[in-house]
Design an enzyme around this catalytic site. Structure first.
Site, mmCIF file in Angstrom:
data_model
loop_
_atom_site.group_PDB
_atom_site.id
_atom_site.type_symbol
_atom_site.label_atom_id
_atom_site.label_comp_id
_atom_site.label_asym_id
_atom_site.label_seq_id
_atom_site.Cartn_x
_atom_site.Cartn_y
_atom_site.Cartn_z
ATOM 1 N N GLY A 181 0.827 -1.201 0.000
ATOM 2 C CA GLY A 181 0.000 0.000 0.000
ATOM 3 C C GLY A 181 0.859 1.248 0.000
ATOM 4 O O GLY A 181 1.929 1.291 0.624
ATOM 5 N N GLY A 199 -0.831 4.451 0.180
ATOM 6 C CA GLY A 199 -1.661 5.564 0.630
ATOM 7 C C GLY A 199 -0.920 6.333 1.712
ATOM 8 O O GLY A 199 0.290 6.156 1.903
ATOM 9 N N SER A 218 -17.635 17.352 0.356
ATOM 10 C CA SER A 218 -16.905 17.420 1.624
ATOM 11 C C SER A 218 -17.781 17.878 2.783
ATOM 12 O O SER A 218 -18.632 18.742 2.661
ATOM 13 C CB SER A 218 -15.740 18.382 1.493
ATOM 14 O OG SER A 218 -15.208 18.634 2.766
ATOM 15 N N ARG A 261 -21.005 12.345 11.834
ATOM 16 C CA ARG A 261 -21.563 11.795 10.604
ATOM 17 C C ARG A 261 -22.674 10.787 10.817
ATOM 18 O O ARG A 261 -23.656 10.774 10.085
ATOM 19 C CB ARG A 261 -20.443 11.114 9.832
ATOM 20 C CG ARG A 261 -19.470 12.111 9.334
ATOM 21 C CD ARG A 261 -18.279 11.459 8.712
ATOM 22 N NE ARG A 261 -17.426 12.523 8.202
ATOM 23 C CZ ARG A 261 -16.243 12.320 7.663
ATOM 24 N NH1 ARG A 261 -15.771 11.100 7.566
ATOM 25 N NH2 ARG A 261 -15.540 13.337 7.223
ATOM 26 N N GLU A 314 -6.314 2.826 7.328
ATOM 27 C CA GLU A 314 -7.725 2.448 7.397
ATOM 28 C C GLU A 314 -7.915 0.935 7.528
ATOM 29 O O GLU A 314 -8.931 0.476 8.038
ATOM 30 C CB GLU A 314 -8.469 2.976 6.157
ATOM 31 C CG GLU A 314 -9.968 2.756 6.233
ATOM 32 C CD GLU A 314 -10.747 3.416 5.104
ATOM 33 O OE1 GLU A 314 -10.208 4.310 4.423
ATOM 34 O OE2 GLU A 314 -11.917 3.029 4.908
ATOM 35 N N ARG A 338 -15.935 7.339 13.020
ATOM 36 C CA ARG A 338 -14.764 8.195 12.870
ATOM 37 C C ARG A 338 -15.197 9.636 12.663
ATOM 38 O O ARG A 338 -16.120 9.904 11.903
ATOM 39 C CB ARG A 338 -13.930 7.752 11.672
ATOM 40 C CG ARG A 338 -12.799 8.702 11.353
ATOM 41 C CD ARG A 338 -11.947 8.218 10.213
ATOM 42 N NE ARG A 338 -12.577 8.274 8.917
ATOM 43 C CZ ARG A 338 -12.690 9.385 8.180
ATOM 44 N NH1 ARG A 338 -12.245 10.536 8.644
ATOM 45 N NH2 ARG A 338 -13.273 9.356 7.004
ATOM 46 N N LEU A 382 -6.998 10.851 7.890
ATOM 47 C CA LEU A 382 -5.706 11.302 7.374
ATOM 48 C C LEU A 382 -4.713 11.377 8.525
ATOM 49 O O LEU A 382 -3.559 10.961 8.415
ATOM 50 C CB LEU A 382 -5.861 12.661 6.694
ATOM 51 C CG LEU A 382 -6.855 12.709 5.519
ATOM 52 C CD1 LEU A 382 -6.885 14.094 4.902
ATOM 53 C CD2 LEU A 382 -6.500 11.672 4.468
HETATM 54 C C1 LIG Z 1 -13.930 10.731 -0.991
HETATM 55 C C2 LIG Z 1 -13.229 10.601 0.336
HETATM 56 C C3 LIG Z 1 -12.897 11.741 1.062
HETATM 57 C C4 LIG Z 1 -12.243 11.647 2.278
HETATM 58 N N1 LIG Z 1 -11.940 12.774 2.975
HETATM 59 C C5 LIG Z 1 -11.275 12.688 4.147
HETATM 60 C C6 LIG Z 1 -10.905 13.865 4.863
HETATM 61 O O1 LIG Z 1 -11.181 14.988 4.446
HETATM 62 N N2 LIG Z 1 -10.225 13.728 6.018
HETATM 63 C C7 LIG Z 1 -9.880 12.492 6.503
HETATM 64 O O2 LIG Z 1 -9.252 12.440 7.541
HETATM 65 N N3 LIG Z 1 -10.211 11.366 5.846
HETATM 66 C C8 LIG Z 1 -10.902 11.425 4.675
HETATM 67 N N4 LIG Z 1 -11.234 10.272 4.010
HETATM 68 C C9 LIG Z 1 -10.748 8.973 4.499
HETATM 69 C C10 LIG Z 1 -9.298 8.791 4.148
HETATM 70 O O3 LIG Z 1 -9.027 9.344 2.871
HETATM 71 C C11 LIG Z 1 -8.868 7.336 4.096
HETATM 72 O O4 LIG Z 1 -9.337 6.673 5.204
HETATM 73 C C12 LIG Z 1 -7.353 7.219 4.100
HETATM 74 O O5 LIG Z 1 -6.809 8.029 3.112
HETATM 75 C C13 LIG Z 1 -6.910 5.796 3.923
HETATM 76 O O6 LIG Z 1 -5.500 5.775 3.768
HETATM 77 P P1 LIG Z 1 -4.716 4.414 3.729
HETATM 78 O O7 LIG Z 1 -3.295 4.773 3.562
HETATM 79 O O8 LIG Z 1 -5.088 3.592 4.888
HETATM 80 O O9 LIG Z 1 -5.274 3.641 2.454
HETATM 81 P P2 LIG Z 1 -5.439 4.075 0.888
HETATM 82 O O10 LIG Z 1 -5.112 5.479 0.644
HETATM 83 O O11 LIG Z 1 -6.772 3.554 0.488
HETATM 84 O O12 LIG Z 1 -4.318 3.242 0.185
HETATM 85 C C14 LIG Z 1 -4.404 1.883 -0.040
HETATM 86 C C15 LIG Z 1 -3.158 1.443 -0.776
HETATM 87 O O13 LIG Z 1 -3.088 0.039 -0.770
HETATM 88 C C16 LIG Z 1 -2.897 -0.442 -2.076
HETATM 89 N N5 LIG Z 1 -3.516 -1.754 -2.110
HETATM 90 C C17 LIG Z 1 -4.770 -2.102 -1.734
HETATM 91 N N6 LIG Z 1 -4.937 -3.424 -1.858
HETATM 92 C C18 LIG Z 1 -3.771 -3.921 -2.297
HETATM 93 C C19 LIG Z 1 -3.318 -5.227 -2.617
HETATM 94 N N7 LIG Z 1 -4.086 -6.297 -2.475
HETATM 95 N N8 LIG Z 1 -2.055 -5.358 -3.091
HETATM 96 C C20 LIG Z 1 -1.229 -4.279 -3.243
HETATM 97 N N9 LIG Z 1 -1.606 -3.042 -2.923
HETATM 98 C C21 LIG Z 1 -2.865 -2.865 -2.470
HETATM 99 C C22 LIG Z 1 -3.491 0.571 -2.969
HETATM 100 O O14 LIG Z 1 -2.916 0.492 -4.248
HETATM 101 C C23 LIG Z 1 -3.101 1.848 -2.232
HETATM 102 O O15 LIG Z 1 -1.782 2.198 -2.562
HETATM 103 C C24 LIG Z 1 -11.915 10.373 2.793
HETATM 104 C C25 LIG Z 1 -12.243 9.230 2.064
HETATM 105 C C26 LIG Z 1 -12.929 9.342 0.867
HETATM 106 C C27 LIG Z 1 -13.370 8.092 0.178
#
Ligand SMILES: Cc1cc2nc3c(=O)[nH]c(=O)nc-3n(C[C@H](O)[C@H](O)[C@H](O)COP(=O)(O)OP(=O)(O)OC[C@H]3O[C@@H](n4cnc5c(N)ncnc54)[C@H](O)[C@@H]3O)c2cc1C
Ligand code: SF4
Ligand code: FES
Lengths: 660, 251
Positions: free
Chosen positions: A42, A44, A286, A339, A445, A455, A461
């Site tokens: 990942g 993210g 948002s 929410r 997440e 949440r 973030l």
């Molecule tokens: C539209 C939207 C708006 C949001 N706005 C906010 C906000 O304003 N403030 C806030 O705090 N939160 C917000 N959130 C929530 C927040 O964006 C997410 O919870 C957070 O970014 C998740 O980050 P992460 O690094 O855990 O995962 P992600 O950013 O989802 O990254 C997942 C990563 O894992 C990789 N991956 C997944 N499965 C596999 C696999 N099997 N093999 C290899 N790679 C894989 C993907 O390619 C990616 O790189 C929002 C969410 C959404 C949907």
């Protein structure tokens, strides 16, 4: 035969736990770091920040993502902002208050010690991001600007226009790029993790599919970190990006990692309503819009009927006939309630027949009052890009004057409705973010740790970056310190061969079903069942029906699925099919947990358990625990429940109150 | 209410980088105006799969104009007819009944086709790895408010930073230059006090990487700016050139 769950919470008063931990944990010296390999799945906020930090510390890191570049992880889509307890606005904020708000917002179902640590490192995150060149919004004096978000009475949210997630991710991505350039991190893009490899009870590698060649490849390391995001797409329609999936999480679960609180799914109140059956995803507007937008439905049922029939527009309904139901029910927080509360209140009004679009499943979000008070320029400066986005999708411009009744000006309101958005549940982790499998860590997440049953906005973030920059790089060393004498692994070990064969067999099986239904058509059916029976308002009976229907869907998948093309080379349909199989298992897991939890809390609302006023009714006597589900060897078998009791030392558990 | 439309769709098919490629033509019937362009392709793919055929491969993910994954060349324009929008943000109400819609991949030496409409943009990552960062360690930097940044500078940096790395600028450019992309990142960082110490080195490193990867030179045709879905300004290129010349003079 109950297993004791040790969440490894450090001793001492809440405010000292993390400091104590860091002072006493084991570290790995620089020479040894070079000999230790870490897989991070990942890119993210969680994965990129972890990979960059670990690489910089001197570990050898392998970092994977599905997309063509780390920068495209779903974190990029976050709009609103990120919380921190800086108290730059001098409005009484503090680490304790952020901690308290998060625990309360989570309806007292989060692990206290984790949340305190999150609040504690929140300020470092802002410092780190600014140092990287993240262009946060600023005041004229040059200092950082803030806005407020749901569930808080202070202004602690940092933002970069409506693109906060993008800017934070680009910050982490640039730190990651620097490490890739320096050779400490090796990137594998367009790869999908399909399984985790366990050797002698420890996570020692993964099997990943090269999405371009279609080949399965083996990767070994001393520790594996999962940062693969949430499972919202089990509902088909959600605000998540199309590639968001739970395949990595399900792989860990099937290998024995507990899955915690799957029923805690967040439904976001301000999304653009569903418009047709060809729709592929839902667009979030948002939450920051609730700062200046007021949510309402008509007071009179005949007005609602006229809106549904299309014979009236929102701007035709004068002030005195509007029901600002959030301001009416929750005077203290008004439109800024958390929410889950806002979503349920919208559903309540629509269920009673007051919905405002042709499907009856929408409420208004109105800027008339703020445009009059602040002027359209100020409002556009704050939300212009969101207004444009709304107009492109719906053909309605929310900033446009539409009517004047008795001297009062009415602008086009937006229409919004709740949609699946975020998953608080996830892989169970202890205080060190280690799962119930040794050497397997989960961050961002995809773990369950910090948000309890709900949440708060701008906290995901914060958690992703807290885990990746400031928590995991420390806690993983406590594990790796024992591993310095373990030489690098060969991927020729029988455990790797067996894991790869199992994935290959699964792929062959899916290709050979040769039925008639496309992946998407079955995924849509799954989504309908999930939303209908395991969605916003759940009942024991509905959940049982849902579980029965999920069994049928699994059967349909197993007998009717059709994947064109071959398993060699790129096959997008095959990749989606693998994910769908895991979404079905995930769906069942959500339903089992929801059925077990005979209470309402946060994002989990059981209609049998509500107060006379329709508020969620918790049962702290019986459900003050984290529900951890253990796989029983087959997707067909019901999982077993283990309980991690919650212990609150710093906060008095209360009924959530956003009224006064 | 949006009307349904019917139209002819010509889609580029190419089975791998070495394949010559060709257009397939499809008749699309009764597509609602509130369908997004990518949802329209979903409908096509669903029909193809139902007929036992392989779907058209295209990149996409967020479907809200921010991840930079979608990348189609529609009727001769990267990201299609709209200004300031990505392919995934285009809705079918922009097209007319009876239209012929041609869909191609980005065509540029820097972005080889992987399959059908999907191209390989890893060159962008490589450019970033050459210098698209501030060299700061993870740890405890100074308090964020210790660096005061005037709002106009912060806003300008933010505008440059809004680049989504989609590659439309390269696809639009007759020279296949990546200058707009590179200049956006260099500007964001070089405008801010945090990025100043490495400003000249950054400009030079990212530009030489760009050259090395086979992207063309900028001859100021401004096609990139016109097609950029985030309206990244060409003034960033001028700033990059200034920094590059300064770096050269120092050598
Ligand atoms: C539209 C939207 C708006 C949001 N706005 C906010 C906000 O304003 N403030 C806030 O705090 N939160 C917000 N959130 C929530 C927040 O964006 C997410 O919870 C957070 O970014 C998740 O980050 P992460 O690094 O855990 O995962 P992600 O950013 O989802 O990254 C997942 C990563 O894992 C990789 N991956 C997944 N499965 C596999 C696999 N099997 N093999 C290899 N790679 C894989 C993907 O390619 C990616 O790189 C929002 C969410 C959404 C949907
Ligand atoms: S500058 Fe514009 S067109 Fe070029 S990659 Fe960035 S967003 Fe895309
Ligand atoms: S799919 Fe993300 S920008 Fe188009």
């Amino acid at each position: 035969m109950t297993k004791i769950i040790d969440s490894k919470i450090p001793e001492g008063p809440i405010a000292e736990k993390w400091t104590n931990y860091k002072a006493h944990q084991k570290l790995v010296n620089p020479a040894n770091k070079r000999r230790l390999d870490i897989i991070v799945v990942g890119t993210g906020l969680a994965g990129a920040s972890a990979a960059a930090s670990l690489g910089e510390m001197g570990f050898r890191v392998f970092n994977f993502c599905i997309q063509d570049s780390p920068r495209r992880a779903h974190s990029i889509a976050a709009q609103g902002g990120i919380n921190a307890a800086k108290n730059y606005q001098n409005d009484g904020d503090s680490v304790y208050r952020l901690f308290y708000d998060t625990v309360k917002g989570g309806d007292y179902r989060a692990r206290e010690a984790n949340v305190y640590r999150l609040a504690e490192v929140s300020n470092n995150i802002i410092d780190q991001c600014v140092a990287q060149g993240v262009p946060f919004a600023r005041e004229y004096g040059g200092t950082l600007a803030n806005r407020s978000f749901g569930g808080a009475q202070v202004s602690r949210t940092f933002y970069a226009k409506g693109q906060t997630g993008q800017q934070l991710l680009l910050g982490a991505y640039s730190a990651l790029s620097r490490q890739v350039g320096a050779g400490t991190v090796k990137l594998y893009t367009r790869y999908e993790m399909e399984d985790v490899v366990i050797v002698d009870g420890r996570a020692r590698g993964i099997i990943a599919k090269n999405l371009v060649t279609g080949k399965l490849e083996r990767f070994a390391a001393h520790a594996v970190v999962i940062a693969t995001g949430g499972y919202g797409n089990a509902y088909f329609l959600s605000t998540n990006a199309m590639a968001c999936n739970c395949t990595a999480a399900m792989a860990c679960y099937r290998k024995g990692a507990w899955f915690a609180n799957p029923a805690y799914v967040q439904i976001h109140p301000t999304c653009i309503p569903v418009h047709g059956d060809k729709q592929s995803k839902l667009t979030l507007m948002s939450e920051s819009l609730r700062n200046d937008g007021r949510i309402w439905v008509p007071k009179k049922i005949e007005d609602a009927k006229a809106l549904q029939a299309g014979t009236k527009k929102g701007s035709d309904i004068p002030e005195e006939d509007r029901d600002y139901y959030l301001e009416r029910r929750y005077p203290a927080f008004g439109n800024l309630v958390p929410r889950d509360v806002a979503s349920r209140a919208a559903k309540e009004r629509c269920d009673k027949g007051f919905g405002v679009n042709n499907t009856g499943l929408a409420v208004f979000l109105d800027f008339s009052e703020s445009i009059e008070r602040l002027g359209i320029d100020v409002v556009r400066q704050r939300y212009g890009n969101l207004f444009d986005m709304y107009e492109e999708i719906t053909d309605v411009n929310p900033g446009q004057l539409a009517n004047e009744i008795k001297g009062v000006k009415y602008y086009n309101p937006m229409m919004i409705y709740p949609a699946i958005h975020y998953t608080m549940g996830g892989i169970w982790v202890d205080y060190e973010l280690q799962t119930s499998i040794k050497g397997l860590f989960a961050i961002g997440e995809c773990n369950f740790s910090d948000h309890g049953a709900n949440r708060l906005g701008a906290s995901a973030l914060m958690q992703g970056l807290a885990d990746g920059y400031f928590v995991l790089p420390y806690t993983i060393q406590n594990y790796l310190a024992d591993q310095i004498t373990v030489p690098r692994f060969s991927t020729d070990l029988p455990e790797f061969a067996a894991a790869e064969k199992a994935v290959q067999d699964k792929i062959d099986h899916l290709m050979n079903i040769k039925g008639k239904k496309s992946v998407d058509s079955i995924h849509k059916e799954l989504g309908h069942v999930m939303w209908e029976y395991v969605g916003m308002g759940r009942t024991a009976e509905g959940l049982k029906t849902g579980l029965a229907k999920l069994k049928e869907i699994r059967k349909e998948f197993e007998t009717q699925l059709f994947i064109p093309g071959s398993k060699e080379g790129m096959n997008v349909e095959l990749d989606k099919a693998i994910r769908l199989q895991d979404f079905i298992t995930m769906g069942e897991l959500i339903a089992y947990d929801a059925l077990n939890r005979n209470e309402s809390c946060g994002g989990h609302f059981r209609e049998e358990y509500q107060t006379e006023e329709g508020e969620a009714k918790r049962d702290d006597q019986n459900f003050f625990y984290v529900a951890c589900w253990e796989y029983q060897g087959s997707d067909e078998k019901a999982p077993t429940l283990l309980k991690e009791p919650l212990v609150y030392e710093a906060i008095k558990v209360q009924t959530r109150n956003y009224k006064s | 209410m949006d009307k349904n439309i019917s139209f002819t769709l010509k889609v580029w098919r190419q089975n791998g980088p070495k394949d010559k490629g060709h257009f397939d033509t499809f008749q699309m019937k009764d597509i609602p105006g509130d369908t997004s362009f990518l949802e329209m392709l979903d409908i096509l793919n669903e029909q193809l799969v139902e007929g036992g055929k392989e779907p058209v491969v295209f990149d996409h993910d967020c479907r809200e104009g921010i991840c930079g994954m979608c990348s189609l060349y529609i009727n001769g324009h990267p990201h299609g007819p709209a200004t300031g929008a990505t392919t995934c943000q285009i809705y079918m109400r922009r097209f007319k009944d009876g239209d012929v819609i041609t869909v191609e991949p980005w065509r540029s030496a820097g972005f080889p086709v992987i399959k059908d409409l999907m191209v390989d943009r890893t060159a962008y990552d490589k450019i970033m790895q050459a210098g698209g960062f501030v060299s700061v360690r993870t740890g405890a930097p100074q308090d964020a408010n210790a660096i005061l940044i005037p709002k106009p500078i912060a806003d300008e940096a933010m505008d440059a930073a809004s680049c989504i790395g989609c590659g439309a600028c390269v696809a639009a450019c007759k020279n296949g230059s990546a200058m707009l992309f590179v200049s956006a990142k260099v500007s964001q960082l070089n405008l801010l006090p945090q990025g100043k110490p490495e400003a000249l080195r950054r400009a030079k490193a990212m530009l030489s990487k760009m050259d090395e990867l086979g992207f063309g030179n900028c001859t100021n045709t401004r096609a990139c700016e016109a097609e950029c879905p985030k309206c990244v300004s060409i003034s960033n290129i001028a700033r990059l050139n200034r920094d590059f010349i300064k770096a050269k003079l120092k050598d």
